[in-house]
Design a protein around this motif. Sequence first.
Motif, mmCIF file in Angstrom:
data_model
loop_
_atom_site.group_PDB
_atom_site.id
_atom_site.type_symbol
_atom_site.label_atom_id
_atom_site.label_comp_id
_atom_site.label_asym_id
_atom_site.label_seq_id
_atom_site.Cartn_x
_atom_site.Cartn_y
_atom_site.Cartn_z
ATOM 1 N N HIS A 115 0.878 -1.178 0.000
ATOM 2 C CA HIS A 115 0.000 0.000 0.000
ATOM 3 C C HIS A 115 0.913 1.224 0.000
ATOM 4 O O HIS A 115 1.747 1.368 0.894
ATOM 5 N N PRO A 116 0.771 2.115 -1.006
ATOM 6 C CA PRO A 116 1.759 3.186 -1.178
ATOM 7 C C PRO A 116 1.876 4.153 -0.002
ATOM 8 O O PRO A 116 2.982 4.520 0.390
ATOM 9 N N SER A 117 0.744 4.572 0.570
ATOM 10 C CA SER A 117 0.817 5.477 1.716
ATOM 11 C C SER A 117 -0.504 5.464 2.472
ATOM 12 O O SER A 117 -1.566 5.259 1.888
ATOM 13 N N MET A 118 -0.405 5.663 3.766
ATOM 14 C CA MET A 118 -1.591 5.779 4.609
ATOM 15 C C MET A 118 -1.242 6.628 5.813
ATOM 16 O O MET A 118 -0.078 6.804 6.161
ATOM 17 N N SER A 119 -2.295 7.146 6.413
ATOM 18 C CA SER A 119 -2.135 8.004 7.563
ATOM 19 C C SER A 119 -3.038 7.471 8.674
ATOM 20 O O SER A 119 -4.182 7.112 8.418
ATOM 21 N N ILE A 120 -2.510 7.400 9.885
ATOM 22 C CA ILE A 120 -3.293 6.949 11.041
ATOM 23 C C ILE A 120 -3.416 8.147 11.973
ATOM 24 O O ILE A 120 -2.412 8.701 12.445
ATOM 25 N N TYR A 121 -4.659 8.554 12.188
ATOM 26 C CA TYR A 121 -4.972 9.699 13.030
ATOM 27 C C TYR A 121 -5.432 9.170 14.381
ATOM 28 O O TYR A 121 -6.318 8.319 14.452
ATOM 29 N N VAL A 122 -4.814 9.661 15.458
ATOM 30 C CA VAL A 122 -5.144 9.227 16.816
ATOM 31 C C VAL A 122 -5.422 10.472 17.651
ATOM 32 O O VAL A 122 -4.661 11.442 17.617
ATOM 33 N N LEU A 159 2.575 6.647 7.088
ATOM 34 C CA LEU A 159 3.323 5.439 6.740
ATOM 35 C C LEU A 159 3.420 5.316 5.222
ATOM 36 O O LEU A 159 2.434 5.512 4.517
ATOM 37 N N MET A 160 4.595 4.959 4.746
ATOM 38 C CA MET A 160 4.838 4.809 3.310
ATOM 39 C C MET A 160 5.207 3.365 3.000
ATOM 40 O O MET A 160 5.881 2.708 3.786
ATOM 41 N N SER A 161 4.735 2.876 1.855
ATOM 42 C CA SER A 161 5.087 1.549 1.330
ATOM 43 C C SER A 161 4.898 0.446 2.368
ATOM 44 O O SER A 161 5.833 -0.264 2.731
ATOM 45 N N VAL A 162 3.659 0.295 2.840
ATOM 46 C CA VAL A 162 3.341 -0.731 3.834
ATOM 47 C C VAL A 162 3.064 -2.048 3.100
ATOM 48 O O VAL A 162 2.177 -2.124 2.261
ATOM 49 N N LYS A 163 3.846 -3.076 3.433
ATOM 50 C CA LYS A 163 3.768 -4.362 2.742
ATOM 51 C C LYS A 163 2.882 -5.337 3.511
ATOM 52 O O LYS A 163 3.008 -5.488 4.722
ATOM 53 N N PHE A 164 1.983 -6.001 2.768
ATOM 54 C CA PHE A 164 1.124 -7.048 3.317
ATOM 55 C C PHE A 164 1.409 -8.336 2.546
ATOM 56 O O PHE A 164 1.295 -8.370 1.327
ATOM 57 N N ASP A 165 1.806 -9.403 3.276
ATOM 58 C CA ASP A 165 2.179 -10.660 2.645
ATOM 59 C C ASP A 165 0.989 -11.475 2.158
ATOM 60 O O ASP A 165 1.132 -12.292 1.258
#
Length: 128
Positions: free
Chosen positions: A43-50, A97-103
């Motif tokens: 996943h190229p990029s995501m943001s987690i807001y807390v 987060l950038m370039s998050v890998k999921f197997d």
Amino acid sequence: MQIKPILKAMLLCDQTIVEEGTHKRTLIGLFDRIKGTEFPTTHPSMSIYVQFREIEGTFDFVLELFDLDQEKPMNRAMIKEFRVQDKSRDCELVFNLMSVKFDHPGDYEFRIYVNDYIFGQKSFKVLQ
């Protein structure tokens, strides 16, 4: 005496924009699932807001990505010794987060820790 924080919100989105003058946050593209055509997928990029309330003091925050299907942690991001001076205002954190890998497709979650204690989770699915 340190006040125990209360988790108010934990949201996943494509991007979080912080307005320069007011520091207001705009969350773009809220989601609770990711689709991949082949695995592993990135996943190229995501943001987690807390967002916390009733928080004052100095804290270490850790965001952990956890694979629920394989019951193992994947990645961690840290904010060390973050000082919150006014408990009357909500504390907002953004993890980009950038370039998050999921197997594999399956169930995952983000976990937020405050001073090594888990304060909340946000589950999501990775689909094929």
